[in-house]
Design an enzyme around this catalytic site. Structure first.
Site, mmCIF file in Angstrom:
data_model
loop_
_atom_site.group_PDB
_atom_site.id
_atom_site.type_symbol
_atom_site.label_atom_id
_atom_site.label_comp_id
_atom_site.label_asym_id
_atom_site.label_seq_id
_atom_site.Cartn_x
_atom_site.Cartn_y
_atom_site.Cartn_z
ATOM 1 N N ASP A 4 4.929 12.893 -21.899
ATOM 2 C CA ASP A 4 4.337 13.703 -22.959
ATOM 3 C C ASP A 4 5.425 14.131 -23.931
ATOM 4 O OD1 ASP A 4 3.218 16.514 -24.122
ATOM 5 O OD2 ASP A 4 1.567 15.231 -23.482
ATOM 6 N N TYR B 201 4.238 22.418 -32.868
ATOM 7 C CA TYR B 201 3.662 22.879 -31.586
ATOM 8 C C TYR B 201 4.332 24.159 -31.101
ATOM 9 C CZ TYR B 201 0.671 18.920 -30.188
ATOM 10 O OH TYR B 201 -0.334 18.011 -30.082
#
Length: 361
Positions: free
Chosen positions: A80, A158
């Site tokens: 990820d 993010y």
């Protein structure tokens, strides 16, 4: 370092990345190791997402699953992009139904003090390197293995938003209100990413993709200031370091929705530019002037179409891109509710149509 990897049998993807001749157009899919596969859902059931990312055996198994089903020309390591903010000391959790969540996002520039200044990439992200090495052995040379990272702006967004967002307004607020702190954070991320990518190659990655997934939320001016320079810096530094060791791996830049940046991206030290489905293949070819190979860009939702129609869509796409210096892919990742059979039809259509087109040349 275990370098006795099995010999590569299918280098079509690597040759296409370098613009060399191939017998067919290579194809892989972003998120090919994903929830659309029942075996993936079964492997992942009841396990924490990031715990899975930290298990080399689990990552290896998930990476190999799609290859057992489909004749993909490349594999991409299961991981990820948010492992990088984790390595810098941020807490990230995968919340069911909500996606990745940072309980304590960065709010103001002074929060940068919470981040690790010197990140020991081997210590913090060694589990990814182990997964790559294990997978290189277990893949038995069938196809090349791609390593990847998120790009600085996407990771920054993010870290400030605390998760997914439609407007990214909290992160963009930083660009306008705290440009110096923004550049400082982007530089910190870039330093970690360069080491991370080099570690992936040392572990056995045969190509690298940099995901600037949130490029499209920026306008052209902000892209040129806060995204592009760091994308270029990453490629240049990784290439220079590899050159010293007499190594070279193709690098792919995927800046989603950054259609205005196509010319710039094609002159940024990446061999391949990945495209989303909003870009016309032929115009992408013209605008990049043969400087790079192109990767993409079928609308993932085309996989909801009947198989015959998928075949027609693929044929048109191949005609637009041409068969040289081209890697077929989707313009985004596979969605969880997609039918594996239609993914198979996509792969088969790319191989069949491109073989015929190349024969006729």
């Amino acid at each position: 370092l275990p370098k006795d990897f099995p010999k590569l049998q299918n280098d079509t993807f690597l040759r296409a990345a370098r613009g060399e001749e191939t017998e067919h157009v290579p194809v892989w899919c972003m998120r090919q190791a994903g929830r659309y596969l029942p075996e993936f859902r079964e492997s992942r059931a009841g396990k924490d997402f990031f715990e899975t990312c930290r298990s080399p055996e689990a990552c290896c198994e998930l990476t190999l699953q799609p290859l057992r089903r489909f004749p993909f020309d490349a594999a991409i390591i299961f991981s990820d992009i948010l492992v990088v903010p984790q390595a810098m000391g941020m807490d990230v959790q995968m919340v069911a139904g909500k996606g990745p969540t940072f309980p304590e996002p960065l709010k103001e520039p002074e929060d940068l003090q919470r981040l690790r200044v010197k990140v020991d990439v081997g210590k913090e992200l060694g589990y990814v390197f182990k997964a790559i090495t294990l997978t290189r052995h277990k893949i038995e040379g069938k196809v090349p293995l791609i390593g990847f990272t998120g790009a600085p702006w996407t990771l920054m967004s993010y870290m400030i938003e605390g998760g997914g967002s439609n407007t990214h307004s909290k992160a963009k607020r930083w660009l306008y209100r705290h440009p110096e702190a923004s550049h400082m954070l982007l530089r910190m991320l870039t330093d970690v990413i360069v080491e991370y990518l080099l570690g992936q190659v040392a572990a056995g990655a045969q190509a690298l993709q940099v995901f600037e997934s949130h490029a499209g939320i920026l306008g052209p001016i902000e892209f040129k200031e806060f995204s592009l320079p760091y994308l270029r810096d990453i490629a240049r530094r990784v290439k220079d370091k590899l050159k010293e060791a007499g190594q070279d791996v193709p690098m792919i830049a995927f800046a989603k929705d950054a259609h205005y940046g196509l010319e710039d991206l094609s002159q940024s030290h990446y061999e391949v530019v990945g495209l989303d489905w909003t870009i016309d293949p032929q115009s992408a070819r013209e605008r990049t002037g043969g400087k790079v190979s192109l990767q993409g860009n079928m609308d993932p939702c085309a996989l909801y179409a009947p198989k015959e129609q998928i075949s027609d869509i693929v044929k048109k796409m191949l005609e637009g891109f041409g068969t040289r210096g081209y890697i077929a892919n989707l313009g985004h990742g596979l969605y969880p509710d997609m039918d594996p059979e239609n993914v198979g039809a996509f792969v088969e259509a790319v191989h069949q149509h491109s073989k015929e087109m190349i024969k006729q040349m």
